[in-house]
Design an enzyme around this catalytic site. Structure first.
Site, mmCIF file in Angstrom:
data_model
loop_
_atom_site.group_PDB
_atom_site.id
_atom_site.type_symbol
_atom_site.label_atom_id
_atom_site.label_comp_id
_atom_site.label_asym_id
_atom_site.label_seq_id
_atom_site.Cartn_x
_atom_site.Cartn_y
_atom_site.Cartn_z
ATOM 1 N N HIS A 9 5.873 5.699 12.909
ATOM 2 C CA HIS A 9 6.215 6.470 11.707
ATOM 3 C C HIS A 9 5.032 6.979 10.904
ATOM 4 O O HIS A 9 5.211 7.773 9.981
ATOM 5 C CB HIS A 9 7.086 5.620 10.765
ATOM 6 C CG HIS A 9 6.323 4.524 10.083
ATOM 7 N ND1 HIS A 9 5.533 4.745 8.983
ATOM 8 C CD2 HIS A 9 6.192 3.210 10.372
ATOM 9 C CE1 HIS A 9 4.973 3.602 8.608
ATOM 10 N NE2 HIS A 9 5.341 2.657 9.442
ATOM 11 N N GLU A 62 -0.090 -9.128 -1.001
ATOM 12 C CA GLU A 62 -0.733 -8.578 0.204
ATOM 13 C C GLU A 62 -1.968 -7.758 -0.195
ATOM 14 O O GLU A 62 -2.135 -6.596 0.173
ATOM 15 C CB GLU A 62 0.235 -7.756 1.048
ATOM 16 C CG GLU A 62 -0.213 -7.606 2.494
ATOM 17 C CD GLU A 62 0.707 -6.712 3.316
ATOM 18 O OE1 GLU A 62 0.552 -5.495 3.316
ATOM 19 O OE2 GLU A 62 1.623 -7.268 3.963
ATOM 20 N N ARG A 78 2.225 8.649 8.770
ATOM 21 C CA ARG A 78 2.019 10.054 8.387
ATOM 22 C C ARG A 78 0.916 10.711 9.214
ATOM 23 O O ARG A 78 1.052 11.843 9.657
ATOM 24 C CB ARG A 78 1.624 10.124 6.906
ATOM 25 C CG ARG A 78 2.764 10.529 5.995
ATOM 26 C CD ARG A 78 2.279 10.666 4.542
ATOM 27 N NE ARG A 78 3.264 11.344 3.719
ATOM 28 C CZ ARG A 78 4.412 10.815 3.325
ATOM 29 N NH1 ARG A 78 4.755 9.612 3.702
ATOM 30 N NH2 ARG A 78 5.248 11.524 2.576
ATOM 31 N N HIS A 86 12.749 5.472 12.997
ATOM 32 C CA HIS A 86 12.576 5.611 11.544
ATOM 33 C C HIS A 86 13.383 6.834 11.074
ATOM 34 O O HIS A 86 13.556 7.797 11.818
ATOM 35 C CB HIS A 86 11.082 5.810 11.285
ATOM 36 C CG HIS A 86 10.672 5.767 9.849
ATOM 37 N ND1 HIS A 86 10.969 6.774 8.957
ATOM 38 C CD2 HIS A 86 9.967 4.854 9.145
ATOM 39 C CE1 HIS A 86 10.461 6.470 7.765
ATOM 40 N NE2 HIS A 86 9.850 5.301 7.851
ATOM 41 N N ASP A 127 0.781 -1.243 0.000
ATOM 42 C CA ASP A 127 0.000 0.000 0.000
ATOM 43 C C ASP A 127 0.807 1.285 0.000
ATOM 44 O O ASP A 127 0.305 2.336 0.385
ATOM 45 C CB ASP A 127 -0.894 -0.009 1.243
ATOM 46 C CG ASP A 127 -0.095 -0.253 2.519
ATOM 47 O OD1 ASP A 127 1.127 -0.026 2.510
ATOM 48 O OD2 ASP A 127 -0.694 -0.676 3.527
ATOM 49 N N GLU A 135 -2.264 5.042 2.749
ATOM 50 C CA GLU A 135 -2.182 3.615 2.412
ATOM 51 C C GLU A 135 -3.532 2.998 2.056
ATOM 52 O O GLU A 135 -3.611 2.145 1.179
ATOM 53 C CB GLU A 135 -1.531 2.829 3.558
ATOM 54 C CG GLU A 135 -0.045 3.120 3.772
ATOM 55 C CD GLU A 135 0.228 4.388 4.568
ATOM 56 O OE1 GLU A 135 -0.723 5.003 5.106
ATOM 57 O OE2 GLU A 135 1.409 4.792 4.658
HETATM 58 C C1 UD1 Z 1 6.491 5.083 3.759
HETATM 59 C C2 UD1 Z 1 5.145 4.654 3.190
HETATM 60 C C3 UD1 Z 1 4.325 3.961 4.258
HETATM 61 C C4 UD1 Z 1 5.109 2.831 4.930
HETATM 62 C C5 UD1 Z 1 6.443 3.381 5.426
HETATM 63 C C6 UD1 Z 1 7.278 2.272 5.998
HETATM 64 C C7 UD1 Z 1 4.072 6.095 1.506
HETATM 65 C C8 UD1 Z 1 3.313 7.324 1.236
HETATM 66 N N1 UD1 Z 1 4.402 5.864 2.788
HETATM 67 O O1 UD1 Z 1 6.237 6.070 4.742
HETATM 68 O O2 UD1 Z 1 3.157 3.423 3.667
HETATM 69 O O3 UD1 Z 1 4.360 2.351 6.008
HETATM 70 O O4 UD1 Z 1 7.153 3.959 4.327
HETATM 71 O O5 UD1 Z 1 8.357 2.757 6.723
HETATM 72 O O6 UD1 Z 1 4.378 5.364 0.599
HETATM 73 N N2 UD1 Z 1 13.959 8.635 5.007
HETATM 74 C C9 UD1 Z 1 15.332 8.558 4.906
HETATM 75 N N3 UD1 Z 1 15.910 7.343 4.617
HETATM 76 C C10 UD1 Z 1 15.192 6.217 4.444
HETATM 77 C C11 UD1 Z 1 13.793 6.295 4.553
HETATM 78 C C12 UD1 Z 1 13.190 7.500 4.825
HETATM 79 O O7 UD1 Z 1 16.026 9.545 5.066
HETATM 80 O O8 UD1 Z 1 15.778 5.157 4.204
HETATM 81 C C13 UD1 Z 1 13.331 9.928 5.327
HETATM 82 C C14 UD1 Z 1 13.349 10.911 4.142
HETATM 83 O O9 UD1 Z 1 13.556 12.218 4.637
HETATM 84 C C15 UD1 Z 1 11.945 10.777 3.589
HETATM 85 C C16 UD1 Z 1 11.137 10.560 4.872
HETATM 86 O O10 UD1 Z 1 11.952 9.721 5.675
HETATM 87 O O11 UD1 Z 1 11.550 11.935 2.887
HETATM 88 C C17 UD1 Z 1 9.779 9.934 4.704
HETATM 89 O O12 UD1 Z 1 9.819 8.806 3.846
HETATM 90 P P1 UD1 Z 1 8.496 8.408 3.006
HETATM 91 O O13 UD1 Z 1 8.766 7.187 2.219
HETATM 92 O O14 UD1 Z 1 7.978 9.588 2.271
HETATM 93 O O15 UD1 Z 1 7.407 8.133 4.107
HETATM 94 P P2 UD1 Z 1 7.343 7.060 5.271
HETATM 95 O O16 UD1 Z 1 6.709 7.723 6.432
HETATM 96 O O17 UD1 Z 1 8.646 6.389 5.409
HETATM 97 N N1 UDP Z 2 11.784 -3.230 10.932
HETATM 98 C C1 UDP Z 2 13.155 -3.316 10.739
HETATM 99 N N2 UDP Z 2 13.983 -2.490 11.454
HETATM 100 C C2 UDP Z 2 13.506 -1.590 12.342
HETATM 101 C C3 UDP Z 2 12.113 -1.488 12.517
HETATM 102 C C4 UDP Z 2 11.260 -2.309 11.784
HETATM 103 O O1 UDP Z 2 13.632 -4.129 9.945
HETATM 104 O O2 UDP Z 2 14.312 -0.878 12.968
HETATM 105 C C5 UDP Z 2 10.896 -4.104 10.129
HETATM 106 C C6 UDP Z 2 9.808 -4.849 10.865
HETATM 107 O O3 UDP Z 2 10.255 -6.112 11.313
HETATM 108 C C7 UDP Z 2 8.722 -4.986 9.805
HETATM 109 C C8 UDP Z 2 8.923 -3.767 8.940
HETATM 110 O O4 UDP Z 2 10.216 -3.259 9.232
HETATM 111 O O5 UDP Z 2 8.959 -6.119 8.992
HETATM 112 C C9 UDP Z 2 7.882 -2.727 9.225
HETATM 113 O O6 UDP Z 2 8.216 -1.571 8.555
HETATM 114 P P1 UDP Z 2 7.575 -0.174 8.898
HETATM 115 O O7 UDP Z 2 7.071 -0.157 10.303
HETATM 116 O O8 UDP Z 2 8.570 0.845 8.490
HETATM 117 O O9 UDP Z 2 6.369 -0.084 7.858
HETATM 118 P P2 UDP Z 2 4.867 -0.627 7.838
HETATM 119 O O10 UDP Z 2 4.887 -2.085 8.076
HETATM 120 O O11 UDP Z 2 4.119 0.154 8.880
HETATM 121 O O12 UDP Z 2 4.383 -0.269 6.477
#
Ligand code: UD1
Ligand code: UDP
Length: 367
Positions: free
Chosen positions: A205, A118, A207, A238, A96, A132
């Site tokens: 994490h 999924e 939004r 995160h 999602d 999502e």
């Molecule tokens: C995204 C997904 C969410 C998922 C989550 C898992 C969307 C809209 N959101 O949300 O569905 O649950 O990932 O974690 O698709 N960043 C880094 N390095 C990284 C990752 C993130 O610096 O490796 C920072 C960046 O500044 C980035 C911000 O985190 O802009 C947010 O990342 P983003 O993918 O937009 O949203 P998530 O909240 O991570």
């Molecule tokens: N996870 C990880 N390292 C961390 C925190 C979470 O590998 O420090 C894994 C966790 O086991 C799960 C996945 O990341 O499999 C969940 O990711 P996240 O919470 O970022 O996203 P969501 O599942 O909410 O989309």
């Protein structure tokens, strides 16, 4: 030979798609191609490394504090050339995220069949989780093949009028991943630090929780930690800077809470396995914890994963400080309530979801 293109971009998609990549690569009549959007950079690369997956294409779209517009526009622009070059017989997306939605949309524009891994998770509230719930409903409209993790997910899709012939209950590939990572002999310096205490794992994490809800979540944790000297917490934060700032503000000065960088998935699963209980707003952790028999307080107003609630391991507690505080306190102080939640159950499958998905694809693509 048929070509399967898997596209993913964030940590949770990678954790659940890499085992499938490795399964598909074993199939001799399939050409398996991997494209990552790079929506997450560091957190995606951590997972690729653990599973030994090397992408064939990397769209490298991540920007600091990216908006939904940034992600959508950049993936849509960059993925067209990849789809035209690879010419897949099917594109597989997961779950999602925005990577998932935009890739499915691009597949639709080029009239390439999409398989949704999924599929069928629903809250039916497009603002919770945001974005999502919209993403998965939209992908559900586009997809030809729906790989539902559970019967509940399949029922949702049938109620929406999808063709039952193309809905398959496979289990969740998260459980496939979990089977490869958890080890009894695992050690880590952070676990040594927590030895002798009850270990709480914390993640957050979403939004829709950024800002005041997240402050309330963390304040509840801080109050409890202050009142229970026998408890230690580890919070791998995160990489979202907005999350990191709030975490530092609310939890930065608590000596029994370690704020650390994101753990790679092998470490994280083993930390889960050693923990006493979890507090999270994550989706994936709601699937993993029941298998490990770990109680989870889900800090969200809705969940698309009712199976874990029915199994008794998850409890939805919202984002109000007082409600989280009371539930957390009860779990720490009332052994009966704790033991009612702390039992292993496996509503998300037997760990063979990838094999099933690969079998179905071989059957459908060569039909
Ligand atoms: C995204 C997904 C969410 C998922 C989550 C898992 C969307 C809209 N959101 O949300 O569905 O649950 O990932 O974690 O698709 N960043 C880094 N390095 C990284 C990752 C993130 O610096 O490796 C920072 C960046 O500044 C980035 C911000 O985190 O802009 C947010 O990342 P983003 O993918 O937009 O949203 P998530 O909240 O991570
Ligand atoms: N996870 C990880 N390292 C961390 C925190 C979470 O590998 O420090 C894994 C966790 O086991 C799960 C996945 O990341 O499999 C969940 O990711 P996240 O919470 O970022 O996203 P969501 O599942 O909410 O989309």
């Amino acid at each position: 030979m048929k070509t399967v293109l898997l596209v993913f971009g964030t940590r949770p998609e990678a954790i659940k798609m890499c085992p499938l990549v490795n399964e598909l690569k074993k199939r001799e009549n399939l050409r398996t191609v991997v494209c990552v959007s790079g929506q997450h950079r560091q957190m995606l690369d951590q997972v690729l490394k653990v599973f030994g997956v090397e992408p064939d294409y990397d769209l490298s779209i991540m920007k600091e504090q990216q908006t939904l517009f940034d992600i959508t526009v950049n993936i849509l622009e960059r993925i067209k050339a990849v789809l035209e070059k690879v010419q897949p017989d099917v594109i597989l997306v997961h779950g999602d995220t925005s990577t998932t939605f935009v890739t499915a949309l691009a597949g639709y524009y080029l009239q390439i069949p999409v398989g949704h891994v999924e599929a069928g998770l629903r809250t039916y509230n497009v603002y919770s989780p945001y974005p999502e719930e919209f993403n998965r409903q939209a992908v559900g409209s586009i997809a030809q093949y729906h790989f539902a993790p559970t019967q509940t997910a399949k029922d949702n899709l049938i109620r929406e009028g999808k063709n039952p012939h193309y809905i398959y209950v496979t289990g969740n590939t998260a459980i496939d991943a979990l089977k490869t990572t958890v080890r009894s002999e695992y050690t880590h310096p952070e676990l040594n630090w927590a030895k002798g205490s009850r270990l709480i794992m914390l993640t957050a994490h979403r939004r829709e929780n950024l800002g005041e809800p997240m402050h309330q979540m963390f304040r509840a944790v801080r109050r409890i930690m202050h009142e229970h000297p026998d408890v230690k917490a580890i919070y791998p934060i995160h990489m979202n800077p907005a999350v990191r700032k709030t975490a530092q503000e609310e939890l930065g000065n608590c000596e029994r809470i370690h704020l650390i960088d994101p753990l790679d998935v092998l470490d994280f699963h083993n930390f889960l396995n050693r923990s006493y209980l979890l507090l999270t707003d994550s989706g994936g952790i709601q699937e993993e914890a029941p298998s490990l028999g770990k109680p989870v307080l889900v800090m969200r107003d809705t969940t698309e994963r009712p199976e874990g609630i029915q199994a008794g391991t998850l409890k939805l507690v919202g984002t109000n400080e007082e409600v989280i505080y009371q539930n957390f306190k009860t779990l720490l102080e009332n052994p009966t309530v704790y033991s009612q939640m702390a039992h292993a159950s496996n509503p998300y499958g037997d760990g063979f979801a990838c094999r099933r998905i690969a079998d179905i694809l071989e059957r459908e693509l060569f039909a």
